[in-house]
Scaffold this active site. Structure first.
Site, PDB file in Angstrom:
ATOM      1  N   HIS A  20      -5.313   0.465   6.689  1.00 53.00           N
ATOM      2  CA  HIS A  20      -5.221   1.173   7.969  1.00 53.00           C
ATOM      3  C   HIS A  20      -5.738   0.324   9.124  1.00 53.00           C
ATOM      4  O   HIS A  20      -6.422   0.809  10.026  1.00 53.00           O
ATOM      5  CB  HIS A  20      -5.981   2.504   7.899  1.00 53.00           C
ATOM      6  CG  HIS A  20      -5.647   3.321   6.693  1.00 53.00           C
ATOM      7  ND1 HIS A  20      -6.574   3.652   5.727  1.00 53.00           N
ATOM      8  CD2 HIS A  20      -4.458   3.832   6.256  1.00 53.00           C
ATOM      9  CE1 HIS A  20      -5.987   4.347   4.764  1.00 53.00           C
ATOM     10  NE2 HIS A  20      -4.706   4.470   5.059  1.00 53.00           N
TER      11      HIS A  20
ATOM     12  N   GLU B 239       2.364   2.913   3.368  1.00 54.20           N
ATOM     13  CA  GLU B 239       1.927   4.179   2.756  1.00 54.20           C
ATOM     14  C   GLU B 239       3.049   5.226   2.801  1.00 54.20           C
ATOM     15  O   GLU B 239       2.791   6.426   2.873  1.00 54.20           O
ATOM     16  CB  GLU B 239       0.677   4.705   3.466  1.00 54.20           C
ATOM     17  CG  GLU B 239      -0.308   5.387   2.562  1.00 54.20           C
ATOM     18  CD  GLU B 239      -1.605   5.751   3.270  1.00 54.20           C
ATOM     19  OE1 GLU B 239      -2.650   5.719   2.611  1.00 54.20           O
ATOM     20  OE2 GLU B 239      -1.587   6.056   4.479  1.00 54.20           O
TER      21      GLU B 239
ATOM     22  N   HIS C  12       0.857  -1.193   0.000  1.00 53.37           N
ATOM     23  CA  HIS C  12       0.000   0.000   0.000  1.00 53.37           C
ATOM     24  C   HIS C  12       0.888   1.236   0.000  1.00 53.37           C
ATOM     25  O   HIS C  12       1.404   1.665   1.030  1.00 53.37           O
ATOM     26  CB  HIS C  12      -0.905  -0.039   1.241  1.00 53.37           C
ATOM     27  CG  HIS C  12      -1.765   1.162   1.448  1.00 53.37           C
ATOM     28  ND1 HIS C  12      -2.674   1.239   2.489  1.00 53.37           N
ATOM     29  CD2 HIS C  12      -1.877   2.329   0.780  1.00 53.37           C
ATOM     30  CE1 HIS C  12      -3.296   2.393   2.449  1.00 53.37           C
ATOM     31  NE2 HIS C  12      -2.829   3.081   1.419  1.00 53.37           N
TER      32      HIS C  12
END
Length: 332
Positions: free
Chosen positions: A218, A278, A8
């Site tokens: 998340h 991320e 991600h």
């Protein structure tokens, strides 16, 4: 040692692209001129990510458009269509330039409450012609600027799910921007992920699409933290086990907190969690307790005592390569 795959991550946007985004918004895509990014501009942006990857020990990143910049609510629909195509082009060129370090995950030209049918041509082109291995899926393309489309458990989304299954493409369920004064885009992410999980679990989606692959980023929003409430609600309704239904979904490690990660692994199991950071992004700030950035998550996971070597291999590599069937190691 396992391959360290960051599942991600988002593209770094060159200055020429940022200028194009401003022109699209100000002119509402009329007129517009697609920028001609030089190889140097693409290489500079890509190398800036690789420098970070090398510092934190990441072998491969999956690149997708930066979510809060997707402009899914900006009228007319042509704005997000042009921007999405430009971002996907940038991702494709970056992967071509650095094939050992990146894989491509497509953005979808979603527009407000319009059917996701409008996304299928772009997704098909990227998957079949350019080798993209996954996509982003925004559960609220209105970005809180009006009533959202139905939850992800609704038949509204079935045309997209049919193609995801047909092409064996995982979707990362990732919200975009937020127009609400009560929700930053970060809070919007967490809220939409939580809503998405419950909508899917309470639906017939996985009966209709048993091989559908959806990843909740998340750390699953607020769900792992409130498992007791959802378990109790499932019992009160006489429905199937909440925990069993939850394991139809996958999750990633972008929480930036060891306690949260330990809870996630305990609640959903290590085979349902993909390593992700991320990075660079929201977590690219120094943690005063460690001296490392919050998004330097590899040593955090390595330090969790109850994880076996096999668990860590699953998290860092094997869960990702199993889920993303179009991933090819021979590029690495």
């Amino acid at each position: 040692m396992p391959l360290i795959i960051d599942s991600h991550a988002h593209i770094v946007v060159p200055p020429e692209s940022s200028k194009f985004m401003g022109e699209l918004i100000s002119g509402r895509a009329n007129p517009y001129t697609v920028p001609k990014l030089s190889d140097d501009a693409v290489r500079k942006a890509g190398q800036s990510i690789i420098d970070i990857m090398d510092k934190v020990g990441t072998d491969i990143q999956f690149l997708s458009p930066r979510p809060f910049m997707q402009m899914h609510s900006v009228k007319p629909a042509k704005v997000t269509a042009l921007w999405t195509a430009h971002m996907n082009d940038l991702i494709f060129r970056t992967v071509q330039m650095f094939p050992k370090r990146f894989r491509a995950v497509a953005g979808l030209p979603q527009f407000r409450d319009t059917s996701p049918v409008n996304c299928l041509a772009e997704l098909e082109f990227r998957v079949k012609e350019q080798g993209f291995i996954g996509c982003l899926l925004n559960p609220d393309p209105t970005e809180a600027d009006g009533p959202p489309p139905p939850g992800l458990g609704d038949e509204f989304w079935y045309p997209l799910y049919e193609k995801l299954v047909e092409w064996d493409i995982p979707a990362l369920v990732h919200s975009a921007g937020s127009c609400s004064p009560r929700e930053s885009y970060t809070l919007k992410f967490i809220n939409e992920e939580s809503i998405a999980v419950i909508s899917l679990i309470d639906s017939k989606v996985f009966e209709r699409f048993p091989t559908l692959k959806l990843i909740i980023p998340h750390g699953g929003g607020a769900i792992p933290y409130h498992m007791g409430r959802f378990r109790a609600w499932a019992v009160r309704r006489g429905g199937p086990s909440f925990d069993d239904r939850l394991k139809r979904l996958y999750f990633d490690t972008v929480t930036y907190d060891q306690d949260a990660l330990e809870l996630l692994f305990k609640k959903v199991g290590t085979k349902n969690v993909l390593f992700a950071t991320e990075n660079p992004g929201t977590g690219s700030a120094p943690d005063p307790t460690t001296g490392r950035n919050f998004d330097d998550l590899k040593p955090v996971i390595e330090a969790i005592g109850f994880l076996s070597d096999d668990d860590k291999r699953d998290i860092f590599e094997c869960n990702c390569t199993r889920l993303y069937s179009r991933f090819r190691r021979d590029d690495a």
